[in-house]
Design a protein around this motif. Structure first.
Motif, PDB file in Angstrom:
ATOM      1  N   PHE A  78       0.710  -1.400  -0.035  1.00 41.20           N
ATOM      2  CA  PHE A  78       0.018  -0.094  -0.004  1.00 41.20           C
ATOM      3  C   PHE A  78       0.758   1.184  -0.030  1.00 41.20           C
ATOM      4  CE2 PHE A  78      -2.347  -3.303   1.905  1.00 41.20           C
ATOM      5  CZ  PHE A  78      -3.533  -3.502   1.390  1.00 41.20           C
ATOM      6  N   LYS A  79       2.069   0.984   0.247  1.00 38.05           N
ATOM      7  CA  LYS A  79       2.905   2.305   0.292  1.00 38.05           C
ATOM      8  C   LYS A  79       2.878   3.293  -1.015  1.00 38.05           C
ATOM      9  CE  LYS A  79       6.717   0.751   3.348  1.00 38.05           C
ATOM     10  NZ  LYS A  79       8.114   0.363   3.398  1.00 38.05           N
ATOM     11  N   GLY A  80       3.014   2.616  -2.052  1.00 41.63           N
ATOM     12  CA  GLY A  80       2.769   3.446  -3.471  1.00 41.63           C
ATOM     13  C   GLY A  80       1.500   4.012  -3.758  1.00 41.63           C
ATOM     14  N   LEU A  81       0.490   3.309  -3.379  1.00 39.91           N
ATOM     15  CA  LEU A  81      -0.914   3.848  -3.549  1.00 39.91           C
ATOM     16  C   LEU A  81      -1.077   4.890  -2.400  1.00 39.91           C
ATOM     17  CD1 LEU A  81      -2.886   0.634  -3.758  1.00 39.91           C
ATOM     18  CD2 LEU A  81      -2.443   2.154  -5.479  1.00 39.91           C
ATOM     19  N   ARG A  82      -0.537   4.999  -1.160  1.00 38.09           N
ATOM     20  CA  ARG A  82      -0.915   6.042  -0.311  1.00 38.09           C
ATOM     21  C   ARG A  82      -0.110   7.170  -0.865  1.00 38.09           C
ATOM     22  NH1 ARG A  82       0.837   2.391   3.873  1.00 38.09           N
ATOM     23  NH2 ARG A  82      -1.140   0.963   4.491  1.00 38.09           N
ATOM     24  N   HIS A  83       1.145   7.030  -1.203  1.00 40.40           N
ATOM     25  CA  HIS A  83       1.932   8.004  -1.639  1.00 40.40           C
ATOM     26  C   HIS A  83       1.475   8.715  -2.647  1.00 40.40           C
ATOM     27  CE1 HIS A  83       5.588  10.530  -2.293  1.00 40.40           C
ATOM     28  NE2 HIS A  83       5.492  10.064  -3.439  1.00 40.40           N
ATOM     29  N   PHE A  84       0.935   8.110  -3.819  1.00 41.95           N
ATOM     30  CA  PHE A  84       0.084   8.915  -4.987  1.00 41.95           C
ATOM     31  C   PHE A  84      -1.071   9.371  -4.465  1.00 41.95           C
ATOM     32  CE2 PHE A  84      -2.590   8.748  -8.550  1.00 41.95           C
ATOM     33  CZ  PHE A  84      -1.581   8.946  -9.500  1.00 41.95           C
ATOM     34  N   SER A  85      -1.782   8.857  -3.689  1.00 42.21           N
ATOM     35  CA  SER A  85      -3.111   9.382  -3.228  1.00 42.21           C
ATOM     36  C   SER A  85      -2.600  10.837  -2.409  1.00 42.21           C
ATOM     37  CB  SER A  85      -3.607   8.561  -2.172  1.00 42.21           C
ATOM     38  OG  SER A  85      -4.312   7.329  -2.856  1.00 42.21           O
ATOM     39  N   LYS A  86      -1.656  10.845  -1.505  1.00 42.01           N
ATOM     40  CA  LYS A  86      -1.399  12.074  -0.817  1.00 42.01           C
ATOM     41  C   LYS A  86      -1.092  13.237  -2.030  1.00 42.01           C
ATOM     42  CE  LYS A  86       0.465  10.269   3.331  1.00 42.01           C
ATOM     43  NZ  LYS A  86       1.858   9.933   4.025  1.00 42.01           N
ATOM     44  N   ILE A  87      -0.294  12.896  -3.151  1.00 40.58           N
ATOM     45  CA  ILE A  87      -0.275  13.776  -4.078  1.00 40.58           C
ATOM     46  C   ILE A  87      -1.292  14.147  -4.851  1.00 40.58           C
ATOM     47  CG2 ILE A  87       1.208  14.146  -6.075  1.00 40.58           C
ATOM     48  CD1 ILE A  87       3.351  12.364  -4.897  1.00 40.58           C
ATOM     49  N   PHE A  88      -2.161  13.460  -5.251  1.00 32.60           N
ATOM     50  CA  PHE A  88      -3.175  13.813  -6.169  1.00 32.60           C
ATOM     51  C   PHE A  88      -4.427  13.360  -5.534  1.00 32.60           C
ATOM     52  CE2 PHE A  88       0.132  12.267  -9.030  1.00 32.60           C
ATOM     53  CZ  PHE A  88       0.327  13.382  -9.853  1.00 32.60           C
ATOM     54  N   SER A  89      -4.686  13.765  -4.022  1.00 31.39           N
ATOM     55  CA  SER A  89      -5.791  13.609  -3.256  1.00 31.39           C
ATOM     56  C   SER A  89      -7.157  14.223  -3.996  1.00 31.39           C
ATOM     57  CB  SER A  89      -5.629  14.174  -1.814  1.00 31.39           C
ATOM     58  OG  SER A  89      -5.436  15.291  -1.765  1.00 31.39           O
ATOM     59  N   ASN A  90      -6.888  15.285  -4.714  1.00 32.74           N
ATOM     60  CA  ASN A  90      -8.205  15.851  -5.212  1.00 32.74           C
ATOM     61  C   ASN A  90      -8.598  15.278  -6.327  1.00 32.74           C
ATOM     62  OD1 ASN A  90      -8.125  17.880  -3.195  1.00 32.74           O
ATOM     63  ND2 ASN A  90      -6.975  19.443  -4.350  1.00 32.74           N
ATOM     64  N   SER A  91      -7.900  14.587  -6.931  1.00 32.71           N
ATOM     65  CA  SER A  91      -8.383  13.555  -8.372  1.00 32.71           C
ATOM     66  C   SER A  91      -8.715  12.431  -8.052  1.00 32.71           C
ATOM     67  CB  SER A  91      -7.041  13.779  -9.110  1.00 32.71           C
ATOM     68  OG  SER A  91      -6.752  15.205  -9.355  1.00 32.71           O
ATOM     69  N   ILE A  92      -8.747  11.731  -6.794  1.00 33.15           N
ATOM     70  CA  ILE A  92      -9.085  10.501  -6.468  1.00 33.15           C
ATOM     71  C   ILE A  92     -10.190  10.204  -5.674  1.00 33.15           C
ATOM     72  CG2 ILE A  92      -7.860   8.296  -5.782  1.00 33.15           C
ATOM     73  CD1 ILE A  92      -5.297   9.469  -6.108  1.00 33.15           C
ATOM     74  N   PRO A  93     -11.459  10.476  -6.190  1.00 32.74           N
ATOM     75  CA  PRO A  93     -12.663  10.156  -5.517  1.00 32.74           C
ATOM     76  C   PRO A  93     -13.256   8.969  -5.296  1.00 32.74           C
ATOM     77  CG  PRO A  93     -13.194  10.914  -7.862  1.00 32.74           C
ATOM     78  CD  PRO A  93     -11.676  10.645  -7.776  1.00 32.74           C
ATOM     79  N   ARG A  94     -12.713   7.931  -5.952  1.00 39.50           N
ATOM     80  CA  ARG A  94     -13.019   6.704  -5.843  1.00 39.50           C
ATOM     81  C   ARG A  94     -12.157   5.614  -4.966  1.00 39.50           C
ATOM     82  NH1 ARG A  94     -15.701   6.998 -11.274  1.00 39.50           N
ATOM     83  NH2 ARG A  94     -17.738   7.757 -10.811  1.00 39.50           N
ATOM     84  N   GLY A  95     -11.012   6.386  -4.585  1.00 37.40           N
ATOM     85  CA  GLY A  95     -10.068   5.529  -3.771  1.00 37.40           C
ATOM     86  C   GLY A  95      -9.070   4.805  -4.825  1.00 37.40           C
ATOM     87  N   SER A  96      -8.551   3.836  -4.868  1.00 38.01           N
ATOM     88  CA  SER A  96      -7.514   2.938  -5.660  1.00 38.01           C
ATOM     89  C   SER A  96      -7.742   1.585  -5.393  1.00 38.01           C
ATOM     90  CB  SER A  96      -6.010   3.303  -5.019  1.00 38.01           C
ATOM     91  OG  SER A  96      -5.935   2.998  -3.809  1.00 38.01           O
TER      92      SER A  96
END
Length: 73
Positions: A24-42
């Motif tokens: 989950f490390k990569g997904l969490r990192h990506f989600s922090k950077i692009f949090s406004n563009s990820i409305p449905r999670g990963s």
């Protein structure tokens, strides 16, 4: 990653049969950077057998990939 207009759905693919915290490390990192563009999670695709849902990550085995696509629509 799947791009749907302004929305992103990041996907991590792992070959192992068991899920570890490190997946989950990569997904969490990506989600922090692009949090406004990820409305449905990963999503996380892995070599195991069980469909799971973590806080904001849909986890599916390769054979259930259609369930992940359905989540995106």
């Amino acid at each position: 990653m799947i791009v749907n207009g302004p929305d992103l759905f990041p996907i991590e693919i792992k070959s192992a049969m068991t899920i570890t915290r490190d997946y989950f490390k990569g997904l969490r990192h990506f989600s922090k950077i692009f949090s406004n563009s990820i409305p449905r999670g990963s999503g996380l695709v892995y070599g195991g057998q069980e469909v799971q849902q973590r806080t904001d990550v849909a986890i599916v085995p390769v054979y259930a990939l259609q369930e992940l696509w359905d989540k995106i629509d």
